[in-house]
Design a protein around this motif. Structure first.
Motif, PDB file in Angstrom:
ATOM      1  N   ALA A  35      35.216  66.643  46.430  1.00 42.99           N
ATOM      2  CA  ALA A  35      36.552  67.221  46.618  1.00 42.99           C
ATOM      3  C   ALA A  35      37.541  66.607  45.634  1.00 42.99           C
ATOM      4  CB  ALA A  35      37.030  67.007  48.052  1.00 42.99           C
ATOM      5  N   ALA A  36      37.417  65.317  45.391  1.00 41.65           N
ATOM      6  CA  ALA A  36      38.322  64.647  44.447  1.00 41.65           C
ATOM      7  C   ALA A  36      38.153  65.183  43.033  1.00 41.65           C
ATOM      8  CB  ALA A  36      38.068  63.135  44.467  1.00 41.65           C
ATOM      9  N   ARG A  37      37.010  65.770  42.746  1.00 42.11           N
ATOM     10  CA  ARG A  37      36.739  66.338  41.420  1.00 42.11           C
ATOM     11  C   ARG A  37      36.845  67.863  41.399  1.00 42.11           C
ATOM     12  NH1 ARG A  37      35.819  61.601  41.837  1.00 42.11           N
ATOM     13  NH2 ARG A  37      35.434  60.152  40.145  1.00 42.11           N
ATOM     14  N   GLY A  38      37.317  68.438  42.477  1.00 41.33           N
ATOM     15  CA  GLY A  38      37.521  69.882  42.530  1.00 41.33           C
ATOM     16  C   GLY A  38      36.249  70.699  42.659  1.00 41.33           C
ATOM     17  N   LEU A  39      35.160  70.079  43.058  1.00 37.31           N
ATOM     18  CA  LEU A  39      33.886  70.787  43.187  1.00 37.31           C
ATOM     19  C   LEU A  39      33.764  71.510  44.527  1.00 37.31           C
ATOM     20  CD1 LEU A  39      31.712  67.974  41.633  1.00 37.31           C
ATOM     21  CD2 LEU A  39      32.358  70.138  40.551  1.00 37.31           C
ATOM     22  N   VAL A  40      34.449  70.983  45.531  1.00 36.80           N
ATOM     23  CA  VAL A  40      34.588  71.641  46.830  1.00 36.80           C
ATOM     24  C   VAL A  40      36.042  71.464  47.250  1.00 36.80           C
ATOM     25  CG1 VAL A  40      32.185  71.251  47.563  1.00 36.80           C
ATOM     26  CG2 VAL A  40      33.948  69.614  48.223  1.00 36.80           C
ATOM     27  N   SER A  41      36.481  72.283  48.169  1.00 33.39           N
ATOM     28  CA  SER A  41      37.861  72.165  48.646  1.00 33.39           C
ATOM     29  C   SER A  41      37.994  70.953  49.575  1.00 33.39           C
ATOM     30  CB  SER A  41      38.264  73.432  49.398  1.00 33.39           C
ATOM     31  OG  SER A  41      37.533  73.538  50.614  1.00 33.39           O
ATOM     32  N   GLU A  42      39.221  70.491  49.734  1.00 36.07           N
ATOM     33  CA  GLU A  42      39.494  69.413  50.684  1.00 36.07           C
ATOM     34  C   GLU A  42      39.099  69.858  52.093  1.00 36.07           C
ATOM     35  OE1 GLU A  42      40.612  66.300  50.188  1.00 36.07           O
ATOM     36  OE2 GLU A  42      40.823  66.521  48.016  1.00 36.07           O
ATOM     37  N   LYS A  43      39.340  71.119  52.406  1.00 36.93           N
ATOM     38  CA  LYS A  43      38.981  71.655  53.721  1.00 36.93           C
ATOM     39  C   LYS A  43      37.474  71.579  53.938  1.00 36.93           C
ATOM     40  CE  LYS A  43      39.190  75.755  56.608  1.00 36.93           C
ATOM     41  NZ  LYS A  43      39.283  77.188  56.642  1.00 36.93           N
ATOM     42  N   LYS A  44      36.703  71.986  52.943  1.00 44.15           N
ATOM     43  CA  LYS A  44      35.240  71.929  53.052  1.00 44.15           C
ATOM     44  C   LYS A  44      34.772  70.487  53.219  1.00 44.15           C
ATOM     45  CE  LYS A  44      32.685  74.770  51.615  1.00 44.15           C
ATOM     46  NZ  LYS A  44      31.940  75.888  52.083  1.00 44.15           N
ATOM     47  N   ALA A  45      35.345  69.572  52.452  1.00 40.18           N
ATOM     48  CA  ALA A  45      34.967  68.159  52.579  1.00 40.18           C
ATOM     49  C   ALA A  45      35.285  67.645  53.977  1.00 40.18           C
ATOM     50  CB  ALA A  45      35.670  67.325  51.519  1.00 40.18           C
ATOM     51  N   ALA A  46      36.413  68.059  54.533  1.00 38.21           N
ATOM     52  CA  ALA A  46      36.797  67.632  55.893  1.00 38.21           C
ATOM     53  C   ALA A  46      35.835  68.214  56.935  1.00 38.21           C
ATOM     54  CB  ALA A  46      38.232  68.046  56.198  1.00 38.21           C
ATOM     55  N   GLU A  47      35.424  69.468  56.769  1.00 39.81           N
ATOM     56  CA  GLU A  47      34.464  70.086  57.693  1.00 39.81           C
ATOM     57  C   GLU A  47      33.120  69.367  57.633  1.00 39.81           C
ATOM     58  OE1 GLU A  47      34.491  74.127  56.313  1.00 39.81           O
ATOM     59  OE2 GLU A  47      36.362  74.607  57.366  1.00 39.81           O
ATOM     60  N   ILE A  48      32.693  69.023  56.428  1.00 40.37           N
ATOM     61  CA  ILE A  48      31.432  68.303  56.259  1.00 40.37           C
ATOM     62  C   ILE A  48      31.549  66.900  56.871  1.00 40.37           C
ATOM     63  CG2 ILE A  48      29.906  67.255  54.527  1.00 40.37           C
ATOM     64  CD1 ILE A  48      30.383  69.867  52.864  1.00 40.37           C
ATOM     65  N   ALA A  49      32.688  66.245  56.644  1.00 35.72           N
ATOM     66  CA  ALA A  49      32.908  64.917  57.236  1.00 35.72           C
ATOM     67  C   ALA A  49      32.867  64.990  58.758  1.00 35.72           C
ATOM     68  CB  ALA A  49      34.233  64.337  56.758  1.00 35.72           C
ATOM     69  N   ALA A  50      33.466  66.030  59.322  1.00 32.77           N
ATOM     70  CA  ALA A  50      33.445  66.192  60.785  1.00 32.77           C
ATOM     71  C   ALA A  50      32.007  66.365  61.278  1.00 32.77           C
ATOM     72  CB  ALA A  50      34.312  67.375  61.201  1.00 32.77           C
TER      73      ALA A  50
END
Length: 170
Positions: free
Chosen positions: A122-137
């Motif tokens: 997400a920090a490199r723009g490869l996935v959205s912040e939202k997607k990273a948060a969903e994956i983290a959850a």
């Protein structure tokens, strides 16, 4: 992890469309891209996140297992176009049936690496912040995964089909 592959163009690493499999040759190419990208990820963990070498290596190894063995080899999926359900399928099914002695301690380490990798992405723009948060959850659903491991070890007779259906491995 192996040394970086000097034949891979660094810009190609950061283009999500380069990770879409379609053939065996694509999978082999993507595997190489993943290996190189994981080297960048490890450097990020050590330098930007200032993780100790053992923790950084463990996180990179967890991400590696998920990306290369599960997403690319098993699911034949683009590592940047996944859903949180991929994590659930990995942790709640595939890891359990693919590991000789599935246990929550090992799985927790893998999930930490997955979460860290998608934060990096997400920090490199490869996935959205939202997607990273969903994956983290999804990586945080430890009680659910522990229950899946326990219930797998307690299966009797023909219960596997029901167990498998409750959390498909994609």
């Amino acid at each position: 992890m192996t040394a970086p592959d000097s034949t891979i163009n660094a810009t190609s690493l950061y283009q999500p469309e380069n990770y879409t499999p379609g053939s065996l040759e694509d999978e082999i190419r993507i595997d190489g891209l993943c290996r190189e990208l994981l080297q960048h990820f490890l450097k990020y963990l050590r330098e930007e996140r200032q993780q100790e070498p053992l923790l950084a290596g463990s996180n990179a190894s967890g991400a590696d297992y998920f990306l290369r063995d599960y997403l690319v080899d098993h699911c034949r999926a683009n590592i940047f176009k996944i859903q949180a359900d991929h994590v659930r399928g990995f942790a709640g099914n595939w890891y359990i049936v693919s590991t000789l002695e599935a246990n929550m301690e090992e799985l927790a380490g893998l999930l930490d690496g997955i979460r860290e990798f998608y934060t990096f992405s997400a920090a490199r723009g490869l996935v959205s912040e939202k997607k990273a948060a969903e994956i983290a959850a999804a990586c945080g659903e430890r009680e659910y995964y522990a229950a899946r491991i326990d219930s797998f070890h307690e299966l009797k007779d023909n219960e596997y089909l029901t167990w498998n259906r409750d959390c498909p491995n994609r």
